[in-house]
Structures are given as structure tokens and as C-alpha cells.
Design a protein around this motif. Structure first.
Motif, mmCIF file in Angstrom:
data_model
loop_
_atom_site.group_PDB
_atom_site.id
_atom_site.type_symbol
_atom_site.label_atom_id
_atom_site.label_comp_id
_atom_site.label_asym_id
_atom_site.label_seq_id
_atom_site.Cartn_x
_atom_site.Cartn_y
_atom_site.Cartn_z
ATOM 1 N N ASN A 5 18.737 71.368 29.081
ATOM 2 C CA ASN A 5 18.990 70.143 28.308
ATOM 3 C C ASN A 5 20.414 70.107 27.770
ATOM 4 O O ASN A 5 21.049 69.054 27.761
ATOM 5 N N LEU A 6 20.909 71.254 27.337
ATOM 6 C CA LEU A 6 22.278 71.335 26.828
ATOM 7 C C LEU A 6 23.278 71.014 27.940
ATOM 8 O O LEU A 6 24.212 70.238 27.739
ATOM 9 N N LEU A 7 23.067 71.595 29.114
ATOM 10 C CA LEU A 7 23.960 71.333 30.242
ATOM 11 C C LEU A 7 23.936 69.860 30.633
ATOM 12 O O LEU A 7 24.970 69.266 30.936
ATOM 13 N N MET A 8 22.735 69.240 30.609
ATOM 14 C CA MET A 8 22.629 67.822 30.940
ATOM 15 C C MET A 8 23.363 66.974 29.904
ATOM 16 O O MET A 8 24.055 66.024 30.247
ATOM 17 N N LYS A 9 23.262 67.362 28.640
ATOM 18 C CA LYS A 9 23.952 66.635 27.568
ATOM 19 C C LYS A 9 25.469 66.698 27.769
ATOM 20 O O LYS A 9 26.167 65.697 27.628
ATOM 21 N N LEU A 10 25.980 67.880 28.112
ATOM 22 C CA LEU A 10 27.408 68.044 28.364
ATOM 23 C C LEU A 10 27.850 67.239 29.583
ATOM 24 O O LEU A 10 28.920 66.628 29.591
ATOM 25 N N LYS A 11 27.014 67.243 30.616
ATOM 26 C CA LYS A 11 27.302 66.475 31.825
ATOM 27 C C LYS A 11 27.390 64.982 31.500
ATOM 28 O O LYS A 11 28.287 64.272 31.967
ATOM 29 N N LEU A 12 26.460 64.487 30.666
ATOM 30 C CA LEU A 12 26.462 63.076 30.284
ATOM 31 C C LEU A 12 27.715 62.710 29.486
ATOM 32 O O LEU A 12 28.255 61.612 29.660
ATOM 33 N N ILE A 13 28.193 63.614 28.649
ATOM 34 C CA ILE A 13 29.428 63.356 27.899
ATOM 35 C C ILE A 13 30.593 63.160 28.871
ATOM 36 O O ILE A 13 31.380 62.222 28.735
ATOM 37 N N ARG A 14 30.681 64.024 29.887
ATOM 38 C CA ARG A 14 31.749 63.891 30.905
ATOM 39 C C ARG A 14 31.614 62.588 31.675
ATOM 40 O O ARG A 14 32.596 61.898 31.948
ATOM 41 N N LEU A 15 30.362 62.231 32.042
ATOM 42 C CA LEU A 15 30.130 60.995 32.793
ATOM 43 C C LEU A 15 30.500 59.766 31.967
ATOM 44 O O LEU A 15 31.097 58.813 32.488
ATOM 45 N N LYS A 16 30.170 59.774 30.689
ATOM 46 C CA LYS A 16 30.515 58.645 29.810
ATOM 47 C C LYS A 16 32.028 58.492 29.705
ATOM 48 O O LYS A 16 32.549 57.378 29.696
ATOM 49 N N LYS A 17 32.758 59.622 29.639
ATOM 50 C CA LYS A 17 34.221 59.565 29.590
ATOM 51 C C LYS A 17 34.787 58.948 30.864
ATOM 52 O O LYS A 17 35.851 58.349 30.852
ATOM 53 N N ARG A 18 34.057 59.100 31.975
ATOM 54 C CA ARG A 18 34.486 58.527 33.257
ATOM 55 C C ARG A 18 33.970 57.098 33.451
ATOM 56 O O ARG A 18 34.187 56.503 34.488
ATOM 57 N N GLY A 19 33.224 56.562 32.463
ATOM 58 C CA GLY A 19 32.831 55.154 32.533
ATOM 59 C C GLY A 19 31.354 54.856 32.662
ATOM 60 O O GLY A 19 30.963 53.693 32.705
ATOM 61 N N LEU A 20 30.503 55.873 32.739
ATOM 62 C CA LEU A 20 29.062 55.628 32.775
ATOM 63 C C LEU A 20 28.650 54.890 31.508
ATOM 64 O O LEU A 20 29.031 55.266 30.414
#
Length: 170
Positions: A5-20
Motif C-alpha cells: 500500500n505504501l509503494l502504491m501511494k508513492l507511485k500515485l504521488i509520482r503519477l499525479k505530478k505527471r498529470g494523473l
């Protein structure tokens, strides 16, 4: 919070920075969201995605044409995307949709339906499915403690009660 869950949360932060674009109260478990084209993906509120892929590109044309096909993906509010499903580019999924496990969504899905299969086809209405299962909860075992808080005895009891039956869990 588990490592996954932590890794997914970090991944989502990166994706949001890229425009998700992602709404409130979403639950995303072990999903793959197209990193290179995540700015073309919009996920509504209260969406659950379980071990599935959301793709905004299709590289099948890259070698022959030198270009990759791309398209927006819009997922409405209160959508559930079941385990192992894939949502392909240029797809809009309406609100209150259930995508059954293992489905391939390659066309727009209207709101309030259940889809299943390869390719995904409408198999029913979400409201009918929820009502049917609400009634079923009066006839089968219902468990009220989250899976990660169950004691060994509670797991054993659950195992025994589900020998010949479906049930509902927290």
C-alpha cells in the motif's frame, strides 16, 4: 499500512505530478497506471481498482508506423474495476459501474451497469446486482471484522462457515 500500500501511494504521488487526475476516497491496490501517458487518465471519486491496468497508449503500431496510438481514459465515480482487468485507451466508463475480474474494456461503458468478459460486454445493471446481494446477506454468513484484524479462531470459524456457501466480509 502494508509495504504494498505504501509503494502504491508513492507511485500515485509520482503519477499525479505527471498529470494523473484522481478523485477523493479512491482505493487502488497493486494497479498499473500508464506512467508515460498518465496525464491522459482521469479517475473519479470513490473508485476501486484491484491489480488491474489502465492504459492510455497502445504501442502495437510503433514498429510499423513509428507512432504509438494514444487516447484519453475517463473513469466515473463509484466504479469498481475487478482483479486482473485492463482498461484500454480512448475509453470512458460511466459512474456506478462494476468491471468484473479479468475483463478487457475496449469501448465506452454507460453508467450503472456491470460488464464482464474479453472484450467486456454488459451483463446486467449495478442496482439489480446490489439489491440481489443485499437480500442474500440475510441468508448467508456475514463477518464484521476487517481481514487483517481477524484472530486465528475467527479465521477458522469463517473457513468452516464458508465450506458450502458464499458469505460477506468487512
Amino acid at each position: 499500512m502494508g509495504l504494498s500500500n505504501l509503494l502504491m501511494k508513492l507511485k500515485l504521488i509520482r503519477l499525479k505530478k505527471r498529470g494523473l487526475k484522481i478523485g477523493e476516497n479512491c482505493k487502488i491496490y497493486d494497479a498499473h497506471i500508464d506512467y508515460g501517458h498518465c496525464f491522459l487518465i482521469e479517475i473519479g471519486n470513490e473508485v476501486t481498482i484491484t491489480n488491474s491496468s489502465i492504459l492510455a497508449h497502445d504501442a502495437s503500431t510503433k514498429q510499423s508506423l513509428g507512432k504509438t496510438k494514444v487516447g484519453r481514459v475517463v473513469i466515473g465515480d463509484r466504479v469498481f474495476i475487478g482483479w486482473g482487468s485492463t482498461v484500454l485507451p480512448n475509453v470512458k466508463i460511466g459512474k456506478d459501474v462494476i468491471v468484473a475480474a479479468g475483463s478487457i474494456v475496449n469501448k465506452d461503458i454507460p453508467e450503472g451497469v456491470i460488464v464482464a468478459g474479453v472484450p467486456a460486454k454488459i451483463i446486467g445493471k449495478t442496482s439489480d446486482y446490489i439489491e440481489k446481494n443485499k437480500l442474500l446477506m440475510n441468508e448467508v454468513p456475514v463477518f464484521s471484522k476487517p481481514w487483517d484484524q481477524k484472530t486465528e479462531n475467527e479465521m477458522k470459524e469463517m473457513y468452516e462457515k464458508l465450506e458450502n456457501n458464499i458469505g460477506f466480509d468487512e
